[in-house]
Design a protein around this motif. Structure first.
Motif, PDB file in Angstrom:
ATOM      1  N   MET A  88       0.815  -1.196   0.000  1.00  0.00           N
ATOM      2  CA  MET A  88       0.000   0.000   0.000  1.00  0.00           C
ATOM      3  C   MET A  88       0.854   1.254   0.000  1.00  0.00           C
ATOM      4  O   MET A  88       0.359   2.327  -0.292  1.00  0.00           O
ATOM      5  N   ALA A  89       2.131   1.122   0.341  1.00  0.00           N
ATOM      6  CA  ALA A  89       2.999   2.291   0.385  1.00  0.00           C
ATOM      7  C   ALA A  89       3.225   2.890  -0.995  1.00  0.00           C
ATOM      8  O   ALA A  89       3.609   4.046  -1.106  1.00  0.00           O
ATOM      9  N   ASP A  90       2.969   2.112  -2.062  1.00  0.00           N
ATOM     10  CA  ASP A  90       3.160   2.645  -3.408  1.00  0.00           C
ATOM     11  C   ASP A  90       1.833   2.948  -4.107  1.00  0.00           C
ATOM     12  O   ASP A  90       1.807   3.241  -5.291  1.00  0.00           O
ATOM     13  N   ASP A  91       0.742   2.922  -3.370  1.00  0.00           N
ATOM     14  CA  ASP A  91      -0.568   3.257  -3.909  1.00  0.00           C
ATOM     15  C   ASP A  91      -0.577   4.746  -4.291  1.00  0.00           C
ATOM     16  O   ASP A  91      -0.035   5.582  -3.550  1.00  0.00           O
ATOM     17  N   PRO A  92      -1.155   5.104  -5.448  1.00  0.00           N
ATOM     18  CA  PRO A  92      -1.162   6.510  -5.867  1.00  0.00           C
ATOM     19  C   PRO A  92      -1.740   7.467  -4.820  1.00  0.00           C
ATOM     20  O   PRO A  92      -1.193   8.553  -4.614  1.00  0.00           O
ATOM     21  N   ALA A  93      -2.816   7.080  -4.139  1.00  0.00           N
ATOM     22  CA  ALA A  93      -3.395   7.961  -3.118  1.00  0.00           C
ATOM     23  C   ALA A  93      -2.440   8.118  -1.939  1.00  0.00           C
ATOM     24  O   ALA A  93      -2.302   9.208  -1.380  1.00  0.00           O
ATOM     25  N   THR A  94      -1.785   7.035  -1.550  1.00  0.00           N
ATOM     26  CA  THR A  94      -0.818   7.105  -0.450  1.00  0.00           C
ATOM     27  C   THR A  94       0.316   8.053  -0.797  1.00  0.00           C
ATOM     28  O   THR A  94       0.706   8.898   0.021  1.00  0.00           O
ATOM     29  N   LEU A  95       0.844   7.926  -2.002  1.00  0.00           N
ATOM     30  CA  LEU A  95       1.956   8.788  -2.422  1.00  0.00           C
ATOM     31  C   LEU A  95       1.528  10.250  -2.493  1.00  0.00           C
ATOM     32  O   LEU A  95       2.305  11.158  -2.188  1.00  0.00           O
ATOM     33  N   TRP A  96       0.271  10.490  -2.867  1.00  0.00           N
ATOM     34  CA  TRP A  96      -0.246  11.847  -2.979  1.00  0.00           C
ATOM     35  C   TRP A  96      -0.519  12.459  -1.603  1.00  0.00           C
ATOM     36  O   TRP A  96      -0.202  13.614  -1.345  1.00  0.00           O
ATOM     37  N   LEU A  97      -1.103  11.666  -0.696  1.00  0.00           N
ATOM     38  CA  LEU A  97      -1.427  12.167   0.641  1.00  0.00           C
ATOM     39  C   LEU A  97      -0.220  12.194   1.573  1.00  0.00           C
ATOM     40  O   LEU A  97      -0.202  12.935   2.550  1.00  0.00           O
ATOM     41  N   HIS A  98       0.767  11.375   1.283  1.00  0.00           N
ATOM     42  CA  HIS A  98       1.986  11.302   2.100  1.00  0.00           C
ATOM     43  C   HIS A  98       3.202  11.405   1.177  1.00  0.00           C
ATOM     44  O   HIS A  98       3.949  10.442   0.999  1.00  0.00           O
ATOM     45  N   PRO A  99       3.416  12.562   0.557  1.00  0.00           N
ATOM     46  CA  PRO A  99       4.467  12.672  -0.456  1.00  0.00           C
ATOM     47  C   PRO A  99       5.897  12.606   0.078  1.00  0.00           C
ATOM     48  O   PRO A  99       6.804  12.235  -0.653  1.00  0.00           O
ATOM     49  N   SER A 100       6.103  12.945   1.328  1.00  0.00           N
ATOM     50  CA  SER A 100       7.454  12.935   1.874  1.00  0.00           C
ATOM     51  C   SER A 100       7.856  11.515   2.268  1.00  0.00           C
ATOM     52  O   SER A 100       7.265  10.909   3.163  1.00  0.00           O
ATOM     53  N   GLN A 101       8.862  11.003   1.601  1.00  0.00           N
ATOM     54  CA  GLN A 101       9.318   9.644   1.887  1.00  0.00           C
ATOM     55  C   GLN A 101       9.801   9.512   3.331  1.00  0.00           C
ATOM     56  O   GLN A 101       9.625   8.472   3.953  1.00  0.00           O
ATOM     57  N   SER A 102      10.357  10.580   3.894  1.00  0.00           N
ATOM     58  CA  SER A 102      10.901  10.515   5.248  1.00  0.00           C
ATOM     59  C   SER A 102       9.820  10.373   6.321  1.00  0.00           C
ATOM     60  O   SER A 102      10.081   9.837   7.393  1.00  0.00           O
ATOM     61  N   THR A 103       8.592  10.832   6.043  1.00  0.00           N
ATOM     62  CA  THR A 103       7.516  10.724   7.044  1.00  0.00           C
ATOM     63  C   THR A 103       6.408   9.766   6.619  1.00  0.00           C
ATOM     64  O   THR A 103       5.487   9.522   7.390  1.00  0.00           O
TER      65      THR A 103
END
Length: 191
Positions: A1-16
């Motif tokens: 789920m970490a690579d889901d488009p919505a996840t990447l959009w809502l949580h764009p910072s890889q560090s957090t």
């Protein structure tokens, strides 16, 4: 789920992302437990948890807005809380108002994928919906998920582009079947 488009959009910072995604799932689990007891687990042959599905039985996807909910959204999404709020509003407006079981999230550990756990987790919710004689709804922003859900009897009811440059989202519906005609296979354990 970490690579889901919505996840990447809502949580764009890889560090957090990992921390915020964990907060997001804790919030989903709390909400599901509080309003519908709709958490299903998939266990492997040793009894280890390898997957989870989070469901809500609701006619309103958006809970009543409170100061506490806004603070929780800020904790989960950080600077992107408004983005998450707008996304939920747009999705709700394009979605359904009928009573239904809503698949909020489903995931299987990478090492356990391809063994039917995801299908069993969704079948458990479909079983519950069939017993309640109401449909199942979900959204996905990952186009590769569409064929999986279609094989389980879901149909796309709407396609929307999330606001603020968000990804495309497919809203899907599966009509509740009589329990006797339900997807075969053992039911995932409920918590």
């Amino acid at each position: 789920m970490a690579d889901d488009p919505a996840t990447l959009w809502l949580h764009p910072s890889q560090s957090t992302r990992r921390t915020r995604l964990a907060r997001s799932f804790r919030t989903l689990l709390d909400d599901s437990r509080d309003c519908s007891d709709g958490v299903d687990l998939a266990l492997d042959s040793t009894g280890a948890m390898v997957g989870v599905a989070v469901w809500m039985a609701t006619t309103h996807i958006l809970p009543r807005e409170t100061v506490g909910r806004r603070l929780k959204a800020r904790h989960v999404y950080g600077a992107h809380a408004a983005r998450a709020h707008q996304s939920a509003r747009v999705t709700y407006a394009a979605g359904v108002q009928e009573q239904h079981w809503h698949l909020m999230a489903v995931g299987v550990a990478a090492a356990a994928r391809g063994r039917g756990h995801g299908r069993e987790l969704i079948a458990a919710g479909m079983y519950r919906a069939a017993a309640d004689r109401i449909p199942v709804h979900l959204e996905t922003t990952n186009p590769s998920n569409l064929s999986f859900y279609e094989r389980l009897g879901f149909e796309t009811t709407a396609v929307i582009d999330l606001p603020a440059g968000g990804p495309r989202s497919w809203l899907m519906r599966q009509v509740a079947q009589p329990v006797s005609n339900h997807v075969s296979g053992r039911r995932a354990r409920d918590t």
